[in-house]
Design a protein around this motif. Structure first.
Motif, PDB file in Angstrom:
ATOM      1  N   SER A 100      18.257  73.574  50.913  1.00 21.14           N
ATOM      2  CA  SER A 100      17.815  74.109  49.635  1.00 21.14           C
ATOM      3  C   SER A 100      19.040  74.572  48.842  1.00 21.14           C
ATOM      4  N   LYS A 101      18.850  74.874  47.596  1.00 15.16           N
ATOM      5  CA  LYS A 101      19.889  75.338  46.671  1.00 15.16           C
ATOM      6  C   LYS A 101      20.857  74.207  46.308  1.00 15.16           C
ATOM      7  N   GLU A 102      21.416  74.333  45.123  1.00 15.99           N
ATOM      8  CA  GLU A 102      22.309  73.298  44.607  1.00 15.99           C
ATOM      9  C   GLU A 102      23.703  73.395  45.226  1.00 15.99           C
ATOM     10  N   TYR A 103      24.339  72.251  45.376  1.00 11.29           N
ATOM     11  CA  TYR A 103      25.716  72.193  45.843  1.00 11.29           C
ATOM     12  C   TYR A 103      26.356  70.921  45.311  1.00 11.29           C
ATOM     13  N   LYS A 104      27.685  70.910  45.320  1.00  9.18           N
ATOM     14  CA  LYS A 104      28.449  69.732  44.936  1.00  9.18           C
ATOM     15  C   LYS A 104      29.326  69.326  46.118  1.00  9.18           C
ATOM     16  N   VAL A 105      29.834  68.101  46.076  1.00 10.58           N
ATOM     17  CA  VAL A 105      30.630  67.580  47.193  1.00 10.58           C
ATOM     18  C   VAL A 105      31.941  67.034  46.669  1.00 10.58           C
ATOM     19  N   PHE A 106      33.006  67.306  47.410  1.00  6.35           N
ATOM     20  CA  PHE A 106      34.302  66.679  47.156  1.00  6.35           C
ATOM     21  C   PHE A 106      34.823  66.204  48.498  1.00  6.35           C
ATOM     22  N   GLY A 107      35.234  64.945  48.570  1.00  2.00           N
ATOM     23  CA  GLY A 107      35.669  64.455  49.867  1.00  2.00           C
ATOM     24  C   GLY A 107      36.675  63.331  49.808  1.00  2.00           C
ATOM     25  N   ASN A 108      37.757  63.485  50.572  1.00  2.00           N
ATOM     26  CA  ASN A 108      38.687  62.390  50.838  1.00  2.00           C
ATOM     27  C   ASN A 108      38.201  61.757  52.135  1.00  2.00           C
ATOM     28  N   ILE A 109      37.229  60.850  52.003  1.00  2.00           N
ATOM     29  CA  ILE A 109      36.454  60.412  53.156  1.00  2.00           C
ATOM     30  C   ILE A 109      37.112  59.238  53.889  1.00  2.00           C
ATOM     31  N   PRO A 110      36.812  59.074  55.187  1.00  2.00           N
ATOM     32  CA  PRO A 110      37.339  57.927  55.939  1.00  2.00           C
ATOM     33  C   PRO A 110      36.689  56.640  55.450  1.00  2.00           C
ATOM     34  N   PHE A 111      37.486  55.659  55.094  1.00  2.00           N
ATOM     35  CA  PHE A 111      36.981  54.440  54.483  1.00  2.00           C
ATOM     36  C   PHE A 111      36.001  53.694  55.395  1.00  2.00           C
ATOM     37  N   CYS A 112      36.210  53.774  56.706  1.00  2.00           N
ATOM     38  CA  CYS A 112      35.347  53.034  57.633  1.00  2.00           C
ATOM     39  C   CYS A 112      33.934  53.601  57.679  1.00  2.00           C
ATOM     40  N   HIS A 113      33.721  54.795  57.150  1.00  2.00           N
ATOM     41  CA  HIS A 113      32.387  55.398  57.156  1.00  2.00           C
ATOM     42  C   HIS A 113      31.872  55.665  55.745  1.00  2.00           C
ATOM     43  N   THR A 114      32.416  54.946  54.762  1.00  2.00           N
ATOM     44  CA  THR A 114      32.023  55.164  53.375  1.00  2.00           C
ATOM     45  C   THR A 114      30.518  54.989  53.175  1.00  2.00           C
ATOM     46  N   THR A 115      29.978  53.871  53.658  1.00  2.00           N
ATOM     47  CA  THR A 115      28.557  53.596  53.452  1.00  2.00           C
ATOM     48  C   THR A 115      27.688  54.632  54.135  1.00  2.00           C
ATOM     49  N   ALA A 116      28.031  54.997  55.363  1.00  2.00           N
ATOM     50  CA  ALA A 116      27.232  55.978  56.109  1.00  2.00           C
ATOM     51  C   ALA A 116      27.245  57.336  55.428  1.00  2.00           C
ATOM     52  N   ILE A 117      28.413  57.755  54.943  1.00  2.00           N
ATOM     53  CA  ILE A 117      28.519  59.048  54.275  1.00  2.00           C
ATOM     54  C   ILE A 117      27.760  59.036  52.959  1.00  2.00           C
ATOM     55  N   LEU A 118      27.892  57.948  52.212  1.00  2.00           N
ATOM     56  CA  LEU A 118      27.189  57.848  50.944  1.00  2.00           C
ATOM     57  C   LEU A 118      25.675  57.875  51.155  1.00  2.00           C
ATOM     58  N   ARG A 119      25.211  57.184  52.177  1.00  2.00           N
ATOM     59  CA  ARG A 119      23.776  57.185  52.468  1.00  2.00           C
ATOM     60  C   ARG A 119      23.300  58.571  52.892  1.00  2.00           C
ATOM     61  N   LYS A 120      24.095  59.252  53.700  1.00  2.00           N
ATOM     62  CA  LYS A 120      23.709  60.598  54.133  1.00  2.00           C
ATOM     63  C   LYS A 120      23.538  61.520  52.923  1.00  2.00           C
ATOM     64  N   THR A 122      23.130  60.656  49.566  1.00  2.00           N
ATOM     65  CA  THR A 122      22.184  60.248  48.530  1.00  2.00           C
ATOM     66  C   THR A 122      20.748  60.138  49.038  1.00  2.00           C
ATOM     67  N   GLU A 123      20.556  59.970  50.355  1.00  2.00           N
ATOM     68  CA  GLU A 123      19.208  59.851  50.903  1.00  2.00           C
ATOM     69  C   GLU A 123      18.719  61.161  51.514  1.00  2.00           C
ATOM     70  N   SER A 124      19.499  62.216  51.343  1.00  2.00           N
ATOM     71  CA  SER A 124      19.102  63.530  51.837  1.00  2.00           C
ATOM     72  C   SER A 124      17.905  64.056  51.037  1.00  2.00           C
ATOM     73  N   GLU A 125      17.112  64.914  51.669  1.00  2.00           N
ATOM     74  CA  GLU A 125      16.000  65.550  50.961  1.00  2.00           C
ATOM     75  C   GLU A 125      16.516  66.476  49.865  1.00  2.00           C
ATOM     76  N   ASN A 126      17.734  66.982  50.030  1.00  2.00           N
ATOM     77  CA  ASN A 126      18.355  67.829  49.021  1.00  2.00           C
ATOM     78  C   ASN A 126      19.763  67.300  48.746  1.00  2.00           C
ATOM     79  N   PRO A 127      19.865  66.212  47.978  1.00  2.00           N
ATOM     80  CA  PRO A 127      21.187  65.612  47.722  1.00  2.00           C
ATOM     81  C   PRO A 127      22.034  66.484  46.808  1.00  2.00           C
ATOM     82  N   PRO A 128      23.340  66.267  46.782  1.00  2.00           N
ATOM     83  CA  PRO A 128      24.205  67.051  45.880  1.00  2.00           C
ATOM     84  C   PRO A 128      23.894  66.743  44.423  1.00  2.00           C
TER      85      PRO A 128
END
Length: 263
Positions: A100-120, A122-128
């Protein structure tokens, strides 16, 4: 630790450990975001803490998730006096996002997990409400739908506005990556373009339509329907034309109304 988790950790380190080290570059990035003193920011992969330190100064609350135990312990010591920082030594892909509650995300993410992180995210019940993520330029273009819309881009766009906000130089990272890197900005839409009740139907429509270079569309409409909808959406050759996102929305709405008879 399970074999699956151990393998995921190994992948994090052997493929995508590229740190942003220039404070001037990091400051430039933060200036182009909407991050402010009222925000709760979740940082994916705090690393050596170069971004973390500036986020602590800029935001009301920072939650940093770092998978590497040694880096995590260094961060604990480095920012032991920071009252608005919560640190977690965890794999972000299994770490729980705020429910619950609003939040924002900033991440220098590992390229090999880009799709998995993006899905986590954007498909969350409470996305950023907004997210800024570093990723390989080719992957970013696929998510944004350039040069043509993809299944992933068409599943993101009803819910989020996406754009490339910044183009990095490879020298901005250490070690220098072997690919071009960009910062992608995602912003949650106030009202989704697809109603929640029609989401599963939209998913099936896009999956079927994209088969065989979008020729799947021809199996979903009669010739008369196809001629009418192509005329209305100004699509002339589905093999050669770039079908824009707004045209895909029109195709889906036409399919619901005239094929499924659902309004």
């Amino acid at each position: 630790m399970s074999k699956k988790t151990k393998k995921r950790q190994e992948n994090y380190f052997c493929i995508s450990q590229n740190f942003l080290t220039s404070y001037e570059t990091i400051k430039r990035l933060l200036r182009i975001t909407s991050i402010n003193s009222n925000d709760h920011i979740i940082e994916i992969g705090a690393g050596k803490g170069h971004i973390t330190g500036l986020l602590i100064k800029a935001c009301r609350k920072v939650t940093a998730v770092e998978i590497d135990k040694n880096l995590y312990e260094r961060l604990l010591k480095k920012y032991e006096d920071a009252k608005n920082l919560n640190l977690y030594q965890k794999d972000f892909l299994v770490w729980r996002l705020p429910c619950s509650k609003e939040y924002k995300v900033f991440g220098n993410i590992p390229f090999c997990h880009t799709t998995a992180i993006l899905r986590k995210l954007t498909e969350s019940e409470n996305p950023p409400v907004e997210a800024w993520l570093t990723m390989e330029k080719g992957a970013a273009k696929r998510f944004i739908g350039k040069p043509r819309e993809t299944y992933r881009s068409l599943m993101l766009k009803p819910l989020f506005d996406l754009k490339i906000a910044y183009y990095f130089h490879r020298e901005d990272f250490h070690p220098k990556p072997g690919v071009d890197v960009v910062l992608v900005h995602l912003k949650k839409k106030t009202k989704p373009d697809i109603e929640p009740s029609k989401w599963c139907r939209y998913d099936r429509f896009i999956s079927n339509a994209l088969q065989n270079e979008s020729l799947g569309l021809r199996r979903m409409f009669t010739n008369k329907q196809l001629k009418r909808v192509f005329n209305d959406t100004q699509i002339y050759d589905i093999r050669k034309d770039e079908i824009l996102y707004v045209q895909w929305l029109c195709l889906f709405r036409y399919y619901c109304e005239y094929v499924l008879r659902i309004k």
